[in-house]
Design a protein around this motif. Structure first.
Motif, PDB file in Angstrom:
ATOM      1  N   SER A 177     -29.268  26.220  44.688  1.00 28.43           N
ATOM      2  CA  SER A 177     -29.044  25.855  43.299  1.00 28.43           C
ATOM      3  C   SER A 177     -29.759  24.551  42.980  1.00 28.43           C
ATOM      4  CB  SER A 177     -27.554  25.697  43.023  1.00 28.43           C
ATOM      5  OG  SER A 177     -27.344  25.237  41.715  1.00 28.43           O
ATOM      6  N   GLN A 178     -30.360  24.475  41.818  1.00 23.13           N
ATOM      7  CA  GLN A 178     -31.072  23.283  41.390  1.00 23.13           C
ATOM      8  C   GLN A 178     -30.280  22.472  40.373  1.00 23.13           C
ATOM      9  OE1 GLN A 178     -34.036  22.417  42.836  1.00 23.13           O
ATOM     10  NE2 GLN A 178     -33.580  24.162  44.127  1.00 23.13           N
ATOM     11  N   HIS A 179     -29.035  22.856  40.131  1.00 26.10           N
ATOM     12  CA  HIS A 179     -28.204  22.164  39.152  1.00 26.10           C
ATOM     13  C   HIS A 179     -27.637  20.879  39.746  1.00 26.10           C
ATOM     14  CE1 HIS A 179     -28.236  25.391  36.189  1.00 26.10           C
ATOM     15  NE2 HIS A 179     -28.167  26.209  37.218  1.00 26.10           N
ATOM     16  N   ILE A 180     -27.515  19.869  38.944  1.00 25.20           N
ATOM     17  CA  ILE A 180     -27.019  18.571  39.398  1.00 25.20           C
ATOM     18  C   ILE A 180     -25.577  18.681  39.869  1.00 25.20           C
ATOM     19  CG2 ILE A 180     -26.424  16.250  38.599  1.00 25.20           C
ATOM     20  CD1 ILE A 180     -28.906  16.322  36.873  1.00 25.20           C
ATOM     21  N   HIS A 181     -24.766  19.473  39.190  1.00 25.61           N
ATOM     22  CA  HIS A 181     -23.354  19.533  39.558  1.00 25.61           C
ATOM     23  C   HIS A 181     -23.122  20.238  40.894  1.00 25.61           C
ATOM     24  CE1 HIS A 181     -23.827  23.402  37.411  1.00 25.61           C
ATOM     25  NE2 HIS A 181     -22.943  23.825  38.274  1.00 25.61           N
ATOM     26  N   LEU A 220     -25.089  16.977  30.157  1.00 31.67           N
ATOM     27  CA  LEU A 220     -24.214  17.751  29.269  1.00 31.67           C
ATOM     28  C   LEU A 220     -22.748  17.387  29.501  1.00 31.67           C
ATOM     29  CD1 LEU A 220     -25.963  21.227  29.450  1.00 31.67           C
ATOM     30  CD2 LEU A 220     -26.122  19.511  27.644  1.00 31.67           C
ATOM     31  N   ASP A 221     -22.375  17.194  30.765  1.00 35.47           N
ATOM     32  CA  ASP A 221     -21.001  16.779  31.064  1.00 35.47           C
ATOM     33  C   ASP A 221     -20.728  15.383  30.530  1.00 35.47           C
ATOM     34  OD1 ASP A 221     -20.563  19.171  32.361  1.00 35.47           O
ATOM     35  OD2 ASP A 221     -20.983  18.349  34.355  1.00 35.47           O
ATOM     36  N   ASP A 280     -22.193  13.957  27.986  1.00 41.35           N
ATOM     37  CA  ASP A 280     -22.134  14.046  26.525  1.00 41.35           C
ATOM     38  C   ASP A 280     -20.787  14.596  26.068  1.00 41.35           C
ATOM     39  OD1 ASP A 280     -23.387  13.891  23.874  1.00 41.35           O
ATOM     40  OD2 ASP A 280     -23.274  16.091  23.941  1.00 41.35           O
ATOM     41  N   LYS A 281     -20.304  15.619  26.752  1.00 38.76           N
ATOM     42  CA  LYS A 281     -19.012  16.201  26.394  1.00 38.76           C
ATOM     43  C   LYS A 281     -17.890  15.174  26.552  1.00 38.76           C
ATOM     44  CE  LYS A 281     -18.251  20.279  28.052  1.00 38.76           C
ATOM     45  NZ  LYS A 281     -17.896  21.388  28.959  1.00 38.76           N
ATOM     46  N   GLU A 282     -17.934  14.395  27.630  1.00 35.64           N
ATOM     47  CA  GLU A 282     -16.926  13.360  27.849  1.00 35.64           C
ATOM     48  C   GLU A 282     -17.007  12.267  26.782  1.00 35.64           C
ATOM     49  OE1 GLU A 282     -16.332   9.882  31.069  1.00 35.64           O
ATOM     50  OE2 GLU A 282     -16.579  11.900  31.890  1.00 35.64           O
ATOM     51  N   ALA A 283     -18.211  11.864  26.416  1.00 35.41           N
ATOM     52  CA  ALA A 283     -18.385  10.820  25.407  1.00 35.41           C
ATOM     53  C   ALA A 283     -17.910  11.299  24.037  1.00 35.41           C
ATOM     54  CB  ALA A 283     -19.850  10.395  25.335  1.00 35.41           C
ATOM     55  N   ARG A 284     -18.183  12.552  23.710  1.00 30.27           N
ATOM     56  CA  ARG A 284     -17.738  13.082  22.412  1.00 30.27           C
ATOM     57  C   ARG A 284     -16.216  13.205  22.341  1.00 30.27           C
ATOM     58  NH1 ARG A 284     -21.817  15.213  19.187  1.00 30.27           N
ATOM     59  NH2 ARG A 284     -23.820  15.315  20.237  1.00 30.27           N
ATOM     60  N   SER A 285     -15.596  13.549  23.474  1.00 32.59           N
ATOM     61  CA  SER A 285     -14.142  13.706  23.457  1.00 32.59           C
ATOM     62  C   SER A 285     -13.445  12.349  23.340  1.00 32.59           C
ATOM     63  CB  SER A 285     -13.658  14.435  24.712  1.00 32.59           C
ATOM     64  OG  SER A 285     -13.866  13.647  25.856  1.00 32.59           O
ATOM     65  N   SER A 286     -14.090  11.272  23.801  1.00 35.94           N
ATOM     66  CA  SER A 286     -13.480   9.948  23.689  1.00 35.94           C
ATOM     67  C   SER A 286     -14.055   9.140  22.530  1.00 35.94           C
ATOM     68  CB  SER A 286     -13.665   9.179  24.998  1.00 35.94           C
ATOM     69  OG  SER A 286     -15.037   8.961  25.257  1.00 35.94           O
ATOM     70  N   ASN A 287     -14.785   9.790  21.630  1.00 40.93           N
ATOM     71  CA  ASN A 287     -15.399   9.168  20.448  1.00 40.93           C
ATOM     72  C   ASN A 287     -16.303   7.975  20.795  1.00 40.93           C
ATOM     73  OD1 ASN A 287     -14.283  10.936  18.584  1.00 40.93           O
ATOM     74  ND2 ASN A 287     -12.383   9.760  18.491  1.00 40.93           N
ATOM     75  N   LYS A 288     -17.020   8.089  21.901  1.00 46.69           N
ATOM     76  CA  LYS A 288     -17.950   7.037  22.319  1.00 46.69           C
ATOM     77  C   LYS A 288     -19.403   7.549  22.337  1.00 46.69           C
ATOM     78  CE  LYS A 288     -14.654   4.441  25.028  1.00 46.69           C
ATOM     79  NZ  LYS A 288     -14.343   3.882  26.341  1.00 46.69           N
ATOM     80  N   ALA A 289     -19.670   8.614  21.637  1.00 45.55           N
ATOM     81  CA  ALA A 289     -21.017   9.166  21.591  1.00 45.55           C
ATOM     82  C   ALA A 289     -21.803   8.461  20.480  1.00 45.55           C
ATOM     83  CB  ALA A 289     -20.970  10.669  21.340  1.00 45.55           C
ATOM     84  N   TYR A 290     -22.793   7.693  20.853  1.00 42.55           N
ATOM     85  CA  TYR A 290     -23.580   6.958  19.873  1.00 42.55           C
ATOM     86  C   TYR A 290     -24.981   7.477  19.868  1.00 42.55           C
ATOM     87  CZ  TYR A 290     -19.680   3.764  20.075  1.00 42.55           C
ATOM     88  OH  TYR A 290     -18.435   3.214  20.033  1.00 42.55           O
TER      89      TYR A 290
END
Length: 64
Positions: free
Chosen positions: A33-37, A51-52, A54-64
């Motif tokens: 597998s070549q995926h980072i996770h 992507l992970d 970004d999802k975490e930042a959006r859920s905690s309203n810290k996505a700028y």
């Protein structure tokens, strides 16, 4: 012109054959597998998929 085209196709065919040796000759062989996770060394360093992150930042309203 035709000779160089055939030579190029031969080089590509040899490259594909060499990359697929593990898949062809090993029982239940498959590409790693070549995926980072899926990479344990990157997990230990705290490097994650964008992507992970970004999802975490959006859920905690810290996505700028």
């Amino acid at each position: 012109m035709v000779e160089s085209l055939l030579f190029g196709m031969l080089i590509i065919a040899i490259g594909v054959a060499l990359m697929s040796v593990k898949v062809i000759f090993k029982k239940n062989g498959r590409f790693a597998s070549q995926h980072i996770h899926d990479n344990e060394a990157l997990k230990q360093q705290g490097i994650r998929c964008v992507l992970d992150q970004d999802k975490e930042a959006r859920s905690s309203n810290k996505a700028y």
